[in-house]
Design a protein around this motif. Structure first.
Motif, short mmCIF file in Angstrom:
data_model
loop_
_atom_site.label_atom_id
_atom_site.label_comp_id
_atom_site.label_asym_id
_atom_site.label_seq_id
_atom_site.Cartn_x
_atom_site.Cartn_y
_atom_site.Cartn_z
N GLY A 306 0.82 -1.20 0.00
CA GLY A 306 0.00 0.00 0.00
C GLY A 306 0.85 1.24 0.00
O GLY A 306 2.06 1.18 -0.22
N ASN A 307 0.21 2.38 0.21
CA ASN A 307 0.92 3.65 0.19
C ASN A 307 0.60 4.49 1.43
O ASN A 307 -0.27 4.15 2.22
N LEU A 308 1.34 5.59 1.55
CA LEU A 308 1.35 6.35 2.80
C LEU A 308 0.04 7.06 3.18
O LEU A 308 -0.25 7.17 4.37
N PRO A 309 -0.74 7.59 2.24
CA PRO A 309 -1.93 8.32 2.68
C PRO A 309 -2.82 7.53 3.63
O PRO A 309 -3.29 8.06 4.63
N VAL A 310 -3.00 6.26 3.33
CA VAL A 310 -3.86 5.46 4.20
C VAL A 310 -3.16 5.16 5.53
O VAL A 310 -3.79 5.13 6.59
N VAL A 311 -1.84 4.98 5.48
CA VAL A 311 -1.10 4.75 6.74
C VAL A 311 -1.34 5.94 7.68
O VAL A 311 -1.64 5.77 8.87
N GLU A 312 -1.24 7.11 7.13
CA GLU A 312 -1.44 8.31 7.94
C GLU A 312 -2.88 8.41 8.43
O GLU A 312 -3.13 8.73 9.59
N ASP A 313 -3.80 8.14 7.53
CA ASP A 313 -5.22 8.21 7.88
C ASP A 313 -5.54 7.26 9.03
O ASP A 313 -6.24 7.61 9.98
N VAL A 314 -5.00 6.05 8.95
CA VAL A 314 -5.27 5.05 9.98
C VAL A 314 -4.67 5.49 11.32
O VAL A 314 -5.33 5.44 12.36
N CYS A 315 -3.43 5.97 11.28
CA CYS A 315 -2.79 6.37 12.54
C CYS A 315 -3.46 7.61 13.13
O CYS A 315 -3.56 7.73 14.36
N GLU A 316 -3.94 8.48 12.27
CA GLU A 316 -4.68 9.64 12.78
C GLU A 316 -5.95 9.17 13.49
O GLU A 316 -6.30 9.68 14.56
N GLY A 317 -6.61 8.21 12.90
CA GLY A 317 -7.81 7.65 13.53
C GLY A 317 -7.48 7.05 14.88
O GLY A 317 -8.21 7.23 15.86
N GLY A 318 -6.37 6.34 14.95
CA GLY A 318 -5.95 5.73 16.20
C GLY A 318 -5.68 6.76 17.27
O GLY A 318 -6.17 6.67 18.40
N MET A 319 -4.93 7.79 16.89
CA MET A 319 -4.58 8.83 17.85
C MET A 319 -5.81 9.63 18.27
O MET A 319 -5.86 10.19 19.35
N ALA A 320 -6.80 9.69 17.37
CA ALA A 320 -8.00 10.47 17.69
C ALA A 320 -8.79 9.84 18.83
O ALA A 320 -9.38 10.54 19.63
N ILE A 321 -8.78 8.51 18.90
CA ILE A 321 -9.58 7.90 19.99
C ILE A 321 -8.72 7.40 21.14
O ILE A 321 -9.20 7.31 22.25
N MET A 322 -7.46 7.03 20.88
CA MET A 322 -6.64 6.56 22.00
C MET A 322 -5.23 7.16 21.89
O MET A 322 -4.30 6.49 21.42
N PRO A 323 -5.10 8.41 22.34
CA PRO A 323 -3.81 9.09 22.15
C PRO A 323 -2.67 8.49 22.96
O PRO A 323 -1.54 8.96 22.85
N MET A 324 -2.94 7.44 23.71
CA MET A 324 -1.84 6.79 24.43
C MET A 324 -0.93 5.99 23.49
O MET A 324 0.17 5.63 23.87
N ILE A 325 -1.41 5.73 22.27
CA ILE A 325 -0.60 4.86 21.42
C ILE A 325 0.44 5.64 20.62
O ILE A 325 1.17 5.06 19.82
N GLY A 326 0.55 6.95 20.86
CA GLY A 326 1.49 7.75 20.09
C GLY A 326 2.93 7.26 20.18
O GLY A 326 3.69 7.36 19.23
N ARG A 327 3.27 6.72 21.33
CA ARG A 327 4.65 6.29 21.53
C ARG A 327 4.84 4.80 21.26
O ARG A 327 5.91 4.25 21.49
N ALA A 328 3.78 4.14 20.81
CA ALA A 328 3.94 2.77 20.33
C ALA A 328 4.43 2.88 18.90
O ALA A 328 3.98 3.74 18.16
N ARG A 329 5.34 2.03 18.52
CA ARG A 329 5.91 2.18 17.18
C ARG A 329 5.40 1.13 16.21
O ARG A 329 5.31 -0.06 16.53
N LEU A 330 5.07 1.62 15.03
CA LEU A 330 4.59 0.75 13.96
C LEU A 330 5.77 -0.06 13.45
O LEU A 330 6.78 0.49 13.03
N LEU A 331 5.62 -1.37 13.52
CA LEU A 331 6.74 -2.26 13.21
C LEU A 331 6.71 -2.76 11.77
O LEU A 331 7.75 -2.93 11.14
N ARG A 332 5.51 -2.98 11.28
CA ARG A 332 5.41 -3.60 9.95
C ARG A 332 4.08 -3.27 9.31
O ARG A 332 3.06 -3.16 10.00
N MET A 333 4.08 -3.06 8.02
CA MET A 333 2.83 -2.82 7.30
C MET A 333 2.73 -3.76 6.11
O MET A 333 3.72 -4.03 5.46
#
Lengths: 416, 977
Positions: A306-333
């Motif tokens: 895949g490509n980056l726009p969706v990666v960003e969209d997904v992570c934005e969604g994640g941070m929008a509801i559970m901002p505790m995951i900001g410091r968890a690191r994405l390991l693999r896509m």
């Protein structure tokens, strides 16, 4: 060979030398009763139920790569039956019931974890829709609970109740929903089918169908011609490419869906959570990684990336509801190829070519359907009649207007 | 001795205090956390994932599998930080992770002693009995034992930014190959970007002790950097990891600005860059790999090149008695540098027997293998295959190099095996990428520089840069020779994946059980699934697999490398789109006015709309809403309806176009009139509704619902551009340009007469129901007036250019005082539309047809319009189809619940007996009881019948009467009056 704690103990003491191959690797026979094309989740579960429930054992599963290398090997592992429409709900509930007994059925621990699936809602209109859906679920025998914000906060205190752009007002909870160790599903089914005599043939790609007088009698593969009374396509994202070899054009487009996993973390998320005002769903695997995903990339593709726009969209969604995951690191896509149908619902049906059957159009909800899809496909293959819970999954439903559009998005595959 | 007195790239005059597991230590500016720990004699820093074996610092780079720490504290804490990548700062706090008890005494180590029962995939074979125990007992134990570091459970307090960059040439990696390539490119004037994950550019040359142009290589780096820094066409980015290569030459990069929590609240902690490049050169070098022997995971066993770099770059000697184990010439360089630094090198053990020692004066043992290492929390001795035991407190291991080719695979390039240097080399990289130097399998500096020269010349010419000046370099020719993997697999507990505890035995078992494809092996054993994504373990694991299967490495192949190269924080991907900034706010033109009128706002898509306007003394929202409804119905109310989509349609074929996109006829709509329109999707399902006004022969103004404003416009564009490209139709969305207000109620005409400019006659005769006109109001403000009604009252909608909106709404509310004008919000709007039986979002949910809505007769049979043919399909027109009707509770005190389902009285509530559902409910202040709209089978033929509305979610059953959907003024006399 029966798997058990005792067996592990014994093998541990004796050097782990007595384990058998989980499946054999036979060379293909010249002819079978049924050939299943596709050694992914649905193909293997079809083989399993054919051989274990319908007593059809002269079956081959042909897999072009390695076993389970399709979407069963790359997904966000969520199971649930929180569907709205009467054409879907009973099917997915049947699937969930099969999941619930999967370990006992297959004697393989695929870690079905009924940790609860929470669909968050953020507006009154969304709540009304979830009430309707929750009630549909209960009316057809599934479980559903409606949580208000207080109840939800107790369950998931880390959600952003204070500062969310779209306030979190509550959730529809299906307690029986949850996650499964996805690869193990393929392995468990393969082992169970193999034990009943099904030939699982890896690295065997189908190049064409042998069709005589309107009847499909076999396939051409890189391992030669293999004949069968019935040929069953079960190749998800590759459906369009495969069926075109039989001259069949499907009401399906292929799209990329990405999935993501974070580094391992100590337990922090106990449920499956989906966002209602963005596209994001997440759970934490038993290994500790956050497993999450979102929308499809939106363009037609057969590339498993895949490509980056969706990666960003997904992570934005994640941070929008559970901002505790900001410091968890994405390991693999990953990117997997989805067989997106015109109304967002699948097909388990005969084709107009005699002897050729089709299973596909699972969009990006195919994982949870794995057991029921296999069971119902096996039913169709064995009895030539649709299973009652899958009788609406017909290829000609668009002609009659019996569309099954769960989201109400219309005939545009990338919107489902 | 841990720290040598001079040399390296640290500033010994600048001491930095930091802590690890509560103990305070001192390091220097230029240190990483790992070099500072080693400089203080600390090796044991963590525990492995499964067996909780002690883990030390294994490498000096981002590939580190073992030295993962929990950085910082409280809400700033970050798990799984590789100590090798953190630039030391004053006040750094770090802790070890994944142990129960202390780091040196971890209770969970018990797993190690039980490891024979915990072989690869053991969990798939057990924990199945009793069934209920999985979720309740087994899974919680497994979950708690698994995982590495911890999240704080609190909101991430740091800021993250994003940026975009463009260049002719992207240089990935600022080691010798990257810097040399960058220099050649920079001198042509090409716009270039150089990225490197390290906080000091220079790559391996920062840690080597070799001469180039008769100077130490780190000086050569400095001279190149100073020239690059002076050029405007060059952007040098340190601490920036290029984590992914995507389609069309787009790369993702993460710039780490600071790990120090103090710096990251106001300034960004990381910046996520998207780099668009015409071409890229991959100069990422190579990573060293380990060698397999028993207990090869003990702390104190490190990669040889890393040991050398700790010595040369950071002045740290990681042991008092260091031994080296190698199968290639590079290991000898480590011995040489350590010796030069004054370290006690016990001996070098080389697997190769038929070589001439490349470095003299070092004790060496040739042609021998280490079979076992001993030690508890740190290596203490090694045993050779001839039985000899050597005491050592640090073992530098060099098993050869693996090119860092990951980025060539992100678009599915597949590496191939090189039989000379025994490594995978890139194959089929993306079309706009070239791989240079060690990343391409060239481990000899002279060859590497030549490779850069040739490739850069070609790349730059293709990019249109002709004047190419090549810098000369003189470097001593260094031979790299390596022995192949041994033909025998050693016995015992041998670690392949240090973090996930995958041993050679696990691989053997997996293959034995049939998991011998690399991908299945990975999934069954978790080999290469750790945070290093197999950078250390993959090739070693494949070597074992190739031996067991008796296949070549090429035949075995690799698993697929996928982004990101190193893990990227989720917060960085989200950037500033979080909290209230997750999506932009759209504010209505009357927002400030509504705010000053005490409005409560509600999210409607990205809009914020006034939901109701509480006044003093009102305790509940219902009181406010009831008042707004009653006052509107009795006097007059005003509501901002700007959010409804507005589309200006012009052109000769506009009428035909509307006929085409709407299900009902529009071509004959007279100028100066408005018509209700129903739009179908191409599959025949109801899509949207709204009104369209005709201002002149070729000018229409369409309104859509708020929710579908974007999708309808997109649909119209599609119809125009793809279906009717020849038609003269022009569309523009004017939603944001016109502020629109509904003015409803019996006194609305009187109020409007006061603001309309004198010449305008809006009497019922001159301006009847469904009229529209362009007028002026309040002394010349242009306006569009529509006589339409969503509330069912005598009502108008008036639109003024947005810039006048604030003035307009203030003025009209001032004038309106004498008519008791009340502002009403979306709730009152909703109540009034339900009282009138108008369908809205809950009814137009994308699953209902015109037939269901009771609008079947509107669908034109004659015109060729979108959706009409498809809407005629049998299943959409069944006799027992759902119909939109109204519902009233038999017991008028009961509240209806939207989402309830309808079951005939006396029947069991199940799917089979499900007759439909309640879509919208409201409390009608006019009728003084709850009312609802909903779909029920044959509803329009069942008025007066009683059914049960069931809500099993809350165990509620309410008897309701089926009613016409028009609860209030069913004949519509008011709106025509």
């Amino acid at each position: 060979m029966n798997y058990s704690g005792l067996k592990i103990f014994w093998e541990g003491l004796t050097g782990n030398k007595g384990w058998n191959k989980v499946w054999k690797e036979p060379t293909p026979k010249k002819e079978y009763d049924i050939i299943i094309i596709g050694g992914g989740g649905h193909g293997l579960s079809t083989a399993y139920y054919l051989s274990n429930k319908f007593n059809v054992n002269n079956v081959a599963v042909l897999e072009k790569g390695w076993l389970g290398s399709g979407n069963i090997g790359r997904n966000t592992t969520i199971i649930r039956s929180n569907y709205l429409l009467p054409e879907n709900q009973p099917f997915y509930e049947f699937s969930l019931k099969l999941w619930e007994n999967l370990e006992n059925d297959t004697n393989y621990n695929s870690m079905v974890s009924q940790r609860g699936v929470l669909n968050l809602f953020h507006s009154d209109g969304q709540r009304d829709a979830f009430v309707r859906r929750g009630n549909s679920m209960i009316l057809s025998g599934a479980d559903a609970n409606l949580l208000n914000d207080v109840e939800l906060k107790e369950l998931c205190p880390y959600l952003d109740f204070e500062n969310a752009r779209f306030p979190i007002k509550g959730a529809l909870l299906q307690k029986r929903g949850g996650t499964v160790r996805h690869d193990a599903v393929a392995w468990g089914y393969a082992r169970g089918a193999d034990a009943k005599g099904v030939d699982i043939i890896q690295n065997c790609e189908v190049d064409g169908f042998i069709i005589k007088n309107g009847k499909c009698i076999g396939v051409e593969t890189n391992k030669g011609v293999i004949k069968a009374k019935k040929i069953a396509s079960c190749v998800a994202g590759s459906s369009g490419k495969l069926m075109s070899k039989a001259g069949i054009r499907l009401p399906i487009e292929s799209h990329v869906l990405q999935a993501f996993v974070s580094e391992g973390l100590k337990p922090i998320l106990d449920n499956v959570i989906t966002f209602g005002a963005g596209h994001f769903y997440v759970s934490q695997s038993d290994k500790g990684g956050l497993v999450f995903g979102g929308d499809i990339d939106g363009y037609n593709s057969y590339a498993q990336r895949g490509n980056l726009p969706v990666v960003e969209d997904v992570c934005e969604g994640g941070m929008a509801i559970m901002p505790m995951i900001g410091r968890a690191r994405l390991l693999r896509m990953w990117g997997g190829i989805m067989d997106m149908s015109m109304d967002g619902s699948p097909f388990i049906d005969k084709t107009h070519i005699k002897g050729l059957y089709f299973n596909g159009g699972w969009c990006y909800g195919g994982f949870k359907a794995t057991p029921a899809s296999g069971y119902c496909y096996a039913h169709l293959l064995a009895k030539d009649e649709p299973h009652p819970v899958a009788e609406d999954y017909k290829l000609d439903r668009f002609l009659k207007g019996k569309i099954i559009d769960e989201k109400g998005q219309g005939a545009q595959p990338n919107l489902h | 001795m841990y720290r040598i007195k001079s040399g390296g790239l640290i500033n010994r005059n600048k001491e930095l205090n930091f802590s690890f597991n509560g103990k305070n230590f001192v390091g220097y500016e230029g240190d990483t956390l790992s070099s500072a720990l080693l400089g203080n004699g600390i090796h044991l820093v963590g525990r492995s994932f499964k067996y909780h074996r002690p883990r030390g610092i294994f490498s000096s780079g981002s590939e580190e599998p073992s030295a993962l720490v929990q950085l910082e504290e409280k809400n700033f804490t970050e798990p799984n930080i590789r100590a090798t990548t953190v630039k030391l700062y004053d006040g750094l706090v770090s802790n070890s992770q994944n142990h129960v008890g202390s780091l040196s005494w971890d209770f969970m180590r018990i797993n190690d002693y039980l490891s024979t029962f915990l072989s690869a995939g053991f969990y798939y074979k057990t924990f199945m009995w009793p069934k209920a125990f999985w979720e309740k007992v087994y899974e919680p134990i497994i979950r708690n034992a698994a995982g590495l570091g911890k999240l704080s459970k609190e909101s991430d307090p740091s800021k993250y930014d994003k940026g975009y960059l463009h260049c002719d040439l992207l240089v990935i990696g600022a080691g010798p190959a990257g810097l040399y390539s960058a220099l050649i490119a920079a001198r042509t004037g090409a716009k270039i970007i150089v990225v490197d994950e390290d906080f000091i550019l220079g790559g391996s040359f920062n840690g080597e002790n070799i001469n180039i142009n008769d100077n130490i290589c780190s000086d050569w780096v400095k001279s190149i950097l100073s020239e690059l820094n002076s050029l405007k066409n060059v952007r040098l980015m340190s601490s920036t990891t290029l984590y992914g290569s995507f389609d069309h030459g787009i790369y993702g990069a993460l710039e780490v600005k600071s790990y120090n929590s103090k710096n990251t609240i106001t300034k960004p902690r990381h910046i996520l860059w998207k780099i668009y490049s015409k071409f890229s050169v991959l100069c990422t070098g190579a990573l060293e790999r380990s060698i397999l022997f028993e207990n090869n995971d003990l702390p104190g066993i490190m990669l040889s090149k890393s040991v050398r770099h700790y010595c040369n770059r950071w002045g740290v000697i990681p042991g008092n008695n260091i031994s080296i184990y190698t199968n290639n010439d590079d290991g000898w360089e480590t011995a040489k540098d350590l010796k030069k630094a004054g370290c006690n090198v016990v001996c070098i053990i080389d697997q190769r027997s038929n070589i001439k020692p490349p470095i003299e004066n070092i004790d060496h043992i040739l042609g021998r293998n280490i079979v076992k290492a001993k030690g508890n929390l740190r290596i203490s001795s090694i045993k050779l295959d001839n039985g000899r035991i050597i005491n050592t407190d640090c073992l530098a291991v060099s098993g050869g190099y693996n090119p860092n080719l990951h980025l060539t695979c992100h678009q599915r390039g597949k590496p191939k095996w090189n039989e000379v240097n025994h490594c995978f080399v890139p194959h089929n990289p993306p079309k706009t990428m070239e791989v240079i130097g060690a990343a391409n399998g060239l481990f000899n500096h002279e060859e590497m520089f030549n490779d850069s020269k040739i490739k850069l010349t070609k790349i730059l010419r293709n990019l249109g840069f002709r004047k190419i000046a090549v810098e000369k370099v003189n470097i001593s020719k260094k031979v790299y020779q390596i022995s192949p993997f041994p033909k025998k697999i050693p016995e015992g507990k041998i670690w392949v994946d240090l973090q996930n505890d995958v041993t050679v035995k696990d691989i053997k078992l997996a293959v034995h059980e049939g998991f011998h494809s690399v991908e299945l092996l990975k999934r069954y054993t978790t080999l290469g699934m750790a945070t290093d994504q197999g950078k250390n373990s993959n090739v070693l694991g494949l070597s074992v697999l190739s031996l067991i299967k008796n296949k070549t490495m090429h035949e075995v192949g690799t698993t697929i490398f996928r982004p990101p190269f190193t893990p990227v924080p989720i917060g960085a991907f989200a950037g500033r789109s979080r909290g209230k900034h997750f999506k932009p706010f759209r504010l209505t033109p009357s927002h400030n006015w509504a705010k000053s009128n005490n409005a409560v706002f509600v999210e409607a898509g990205n809009w914020l709309r006034a939901q109701w306007y509480p006044i003093k003394g009102e305790k509940t929202w219902r009181e406010s809403v009831d008042r707004e409804v009653i006052q509107t119905r009795n006097n007059v109310g005003i509501c901002d309806v700007t959010t409804l989509g507005k589309i200006d349609i012009k052109g000769k074929d506009s009428g035909a176009f509307l006929n085409f996109v709407y299900a009902n006829n529009f071509g004959k709509l007279p100028v100066g009139k408005v018509r209700y329109g129903l739009m179908l999707r191409d599959d025949g399902i109801a899509f949207d509704d709204g009104t369209t006004a005709r201002f002149s022969e070729n000018h229409f103004v369409m309104t859509t619902t708020t929710a579908n404003a974007v999708t309808v416009f997109r649909h119209l564009e599609f119809c125009k551009q793809c279906l009717k490209p020849d038609w003269d139709v022009h569309l523009i969305s004017t939603t944001d340009h016109w502020a629109q207000f509904a003015i409803a109620g019996p006194k609305s005409r009187k109020l409007l007469q006061e603001i309309c400019d004198p010449k305008i006659d809006i009497s019922n005769d001159k301006f009847p129901f469904m009229a529209c006109a362009k007028i002026t109001v309040l002394e010349g403000i242009p306006a569009r007036l529509f006589r339409i009604s969503f509330s069912g009252e005598l009502a108008y909608e008036i639109a003024v250019p947005r810039r006048y909106a604030d003035f307009f709404v203030k003025k009209i509310s001032e004038i309106g005082k004498k008519y008791s004008l009340v502002p009403y919000g979306t709730e009152a709007l909703g109540v009034m539309r339900i009282e009138k039986g108008h369908a809205a979002g809950n009814e137009l949910n994308g699953q209902t047809t015109a037939h269901n809505l009771g609008l079947g007769k509107m669908v034109s049979k004659l015109n060729d319009c979108v959706g009409n043919t498809m809407s005629e399909r049998d299943e959409l027109n069944k006799d027992d189809a759902l119909k939109l009707v109204g519902f009233i509770p038999t017991n008028k005190k009961q509240q209806l619940v939207a989402g309830s389902h309808f079951i005939e009285k006396g029947q069991i509530a199940n799917l089979e007996n499900d007759q439909g559902w309640m879509s919208s409910v409201a409390f009608s202040p006019m009728l003084n009881h709850s009312i609802g709209l909903g779909y029920i089978k044959r509803g329009n033929q069942r008025y007066g019948e009683k059914v049960n509305a069931v809500n099993p979610l809350k165990n509620e059953i309410t008897e309701v009467e089926i009613h016409s959907p028009h609860f209030y003024d069913p004949e519509g006399e008011l709106l025509r009056g």
